[in-house]
Design a protein around this motif. Structure first.
Motif, short mmCIF file in Angstrom:
data_model
loop_
_atom_site.label_atom_id
_atom_site.label_comp_id
_atom_site.label_asym_id
_atom_site.label_seq_id
_atom_site.Cartn_x
_atom_site.Cartn_y
_atom_site.Cartn_z
N ASP A 14 89.62 60.16 72.67
CA ASP A 14 90.87 61.25 73.22
C ASP A 14 90.68 61.96 73.94
OD1 ASP A 14 93.01 59.49 71.74
OD2 ASP A 14 93.28 60.69 70.13
N TYR A 15 89.75 62.45 72.75
CA TYR A 15 88.47 63.80 74.15
C TYR A 15 88.16 63.51 75.64
CZ TYR A 15 84.20 63.19 73.42
OH TYR A 15 82.68 61.81 73.62
N ALA A 16 87.51 61.90 75.08
CA ALA A 16 87.53 61.41 76.93
C ALA A 16 88.53 61.50 77.85
CB ALA A 16 86.15 60.24 76.77
N ARG A 17 89.40 60.73 77.45
CA ARG A 17 90.52 60.40 77.96
C ARG A 17 91.22 62.24 79.01
NH1 ARG A 17 92.39 56.80 74.28
NH2 ARG A 17 93.89 57.68 73.12
N ALA A 18 91.16 62.40 77.74
CA ALA A 18 91.59 64.47 77.98
C ALA A 18 91.00 64.66 79.18
CB ALA A 18 91.83 64.96 76.98
N LEU A 116 68.98 64.04 77.20
CA LEU A 116 69.51 63.50 76.23
C LEU A 116 69.99 61.82 76.10
CD1 LEU A 116 71.49 66.03 74.88
CD2 LEU A 116 69.25 65.44 73.92
N THR A 117 70.41 60.79 75.38
CA THR A 117 70.64 59.74 75.70
C THR A 117 72.28 59.79 75.57
OG1 THR A 117 69.26 58.62 75.30
CG2 THR A 117 71.71 57.28 74.60
N LEU A 118 73.57 59.59 76.83
CA LEU A 118 74.56 60.42 76.15
C LEU A 118 75.68 59.32 75.97
CD1 LEU A 118 75.64 63.02 79.35
CD2 LEU A 118 74.94 62.98 76.83
N GLN A 119 77.13 59.24 74.96
CA GLN A 119 77.82 58.01 74.77
C GLN A 119 78.17 57.49 76.39
OE1 GLN A 119 81.15 57.80 74.94
NE2 GLN A 119 81.65 56.73 73.71
N HIS A 120 78.66 56.73 76.99
CA HIS A 120 78.74 56.19 78.25
C HIS A 120 80.37 56.95 78.62
CE1 HIS A 120 80.60 52.45 76.15
NE2 HIS A 120 81.64 53.12 76.61
N GLU A 121 81.11 57.51 77.38
CA GLU A 121 82.39 57.88 77.75
C GLU A 121 82.33 59.67 77.86
OE1 GLU A 121 85.76 57.49 75.57
OE2 GLU A 121 85.34 54.66 74.68
N LEU A 122 81.50 59.81 77.42
CA LEU A 122 80.49 61.17 77.92
C LEU A 122 80.35 61.76 78.76
CD1 LEU A 122 81.34 64.03 76.18
CD2 LEU A 122 78.96 63.76 74.93
N ALA A 123 79.66 60.44 79.00
CA ALA A 123 78.72 60.63 80.46
C ALA A 123 79.80 60.81 81.61
CB ALA A 123 77.66 59.76 80.51
N LEU A 124 80.73 59.90 81.84
CA LEU A 124 81.57 60.51 82.51
C LEU A 124 82.19 61.47 82.72
CD1 LEU A 124 83.51 58.78 84.81
CD2 LEU A 124 84.83 57.98 82.94
N VAL A 125 82.98 62.12 81.09
CA VAL A 125 83.36 63.54 81.35
C VAL A 125 82.41 64.05 82.44
CG1 VAL A 125 84.41 65.13 79.71
CG2 VAL A 125 84.47 62.89 79.57
N VAL A 126 80.86 64.40 81.37
CA VAL A 126 79.79 65.33 82.14
C VAL A 126 80.01 64.96 83.23
CG1 VAL A 126 77.69 65.81 82.13
CG2 VAL A 126 78.38 65.24 79.75
N LEU A 127 79.53 63.33 83.82
CA LEU A 127 80.04 63.28 85.55
C LEU A 127 80.60 63.85 86.56
CD1 LEU A 127 78.93 61.96 88.18
CD2 LEU A 127 80.54 59.84 87.33
N LEU A 128 81.64 63.29 85.82
CA LEU A 128 83.14 64.34 86.01
C LEU A 128 83.44 66.09 86.90
CD1 LEU A 128 86.22 61.77 85.43
CD2 LEU A 128 85.11 62.55 87.99
N GLU A 129 82.90 66.06 85.68
CA GLU A 129 83.17 68.06 85.54
C GLU A 129 81.67 68.28 86.89
OE1 GLU A 129 81.79 72.10 85.05
OE2 GLU A 129 80.19 70.66 84.26
N GLN A 130 80.34 68.06 86.71
CA GLN A 130 79.73 68.11 87.20
C GLN A 130 79.98 68.03 88.93
OE1 GLN A 130 76.25 69.65 87.34
NE2 GLN A 130 77.43 70.19 85.16
N PHE A 131 81.28 67.30 89.43
CA PHE A 131 81.28 66.32 90.40
C PHE A 131 82.73 68.16 90.79
CE2 PHE A 131 80.36 62.45 91.08
CZ PHE A 131 80.37 62.57 92.53
N TYR A 132 83.02 68.71 89.98
CA TYR A 132 84.48 69.35 90.26
C TYR A 132 83.24 70.66 90.17
CZ TYR A 132 87.76 72.77 89.62
OH TYR A 132 88.49 73.55 89.86
N ARG A 133 82.39 71.05 89.36
CA ARG A 133 81.75 71.94 89.29
C ARG A 133 80.64 72.29 90.75
NH1 ARG A 133 79.06 75.82 86.19
NH2 ARG A 133 80.38 74.11 84.05
N ALA A 134 79.73 70.82 91.77
CA ALA A 134 79.49 71.23 93.03
C ALA A 134 79.74 71.33 93.93
CB ALA A 134 78.90 69.35 92.91
N TYR A 135 81.44 71.23 93.56
CA TYR A 135 81.80 71.06 95.00
C TYR A 135 83.07 72.38 95.14
CZ TYR A 135 82.65 66.40 97.42
OH TYR A 135 82.51 65.94 97.82
#
Length: 153
Positions: A14-18, A116-135
């Motif tokens: 749920d947290y990943a989808r949100a 760190l090894t990230l669970q793949h759903e968490l990696a997707l959330v982190v990736l998207l946050e970093q994209f938003y941060r970069a922009y």
């Protein structure tokens, strides 16, 4: 620039989808972003699907063995791709068992979000946050802070 994020498996947590929904909504205002998923199976089949869906794109493979960047360096990298007129980039996130070797070999760049090894759903959330941060960094908005507000200095 057009971004395509291809990840293995639909997020079940749920947290990943949100988190994904939140950052995709924010990013739609600043860039063109397409989200695709491939079914979870074994790394070889997942790899075939990731490579097929990233054809014609510059490929960035997210893998713990890749190069790490801080947020400002990632933002600068996006600017460099834009200045070099890169039209489309696909970011590939593997499944629970990681990427097949041929996916890493086909990469134009291998990027690690963390040592760190990230669970793949968490990696997707982190990736998207970093994209938003970069922009946000590129736009000069106050979302990103470099620690200048820290009280422990």
């Amino acid at each position: 620039m057009n971004w395509r994020i291809v990840s293995v498996g639909k997020p079940k947590l749920d947290y990943a989808r949100a988190g994904i929904a939140e950052y995709v909504a924010r990013l739609r205002h600043v860039t063109t972003l397409e989200m695709l998923t491939v079914p979870a199976s074994d790394p070889a089949r997942e790899g075939d699907a990731l490579l097929r869906l990233s054809e014609g794109h510059q490929r960035i493979v997210l893998d713990e063995s890749g190069r790490q960047l801080d947020s400002r360096a990632f933002s600068a990298r996006i600017e460099a791709w834009e200045q070099n007129r890169v039209k489309s980039i696909a970011l590939l996130i593997g499944g629970a068992n990681g990427h097949a070797a041929r996916v890493r070999e086909a990469a134009d760049w291998v990027w690690s979000l963390s040592s760190l090894t990230l669970q793949h759903e968490l990696a997707l959330v982190v990736l998207l946050e970093q994209f938003y941060r970069a922009y946000s960094i590129k736009a000069g908005t106050p979302y990103h802070r470099d620690g200048s507000c820290r009280s422990d200095r």
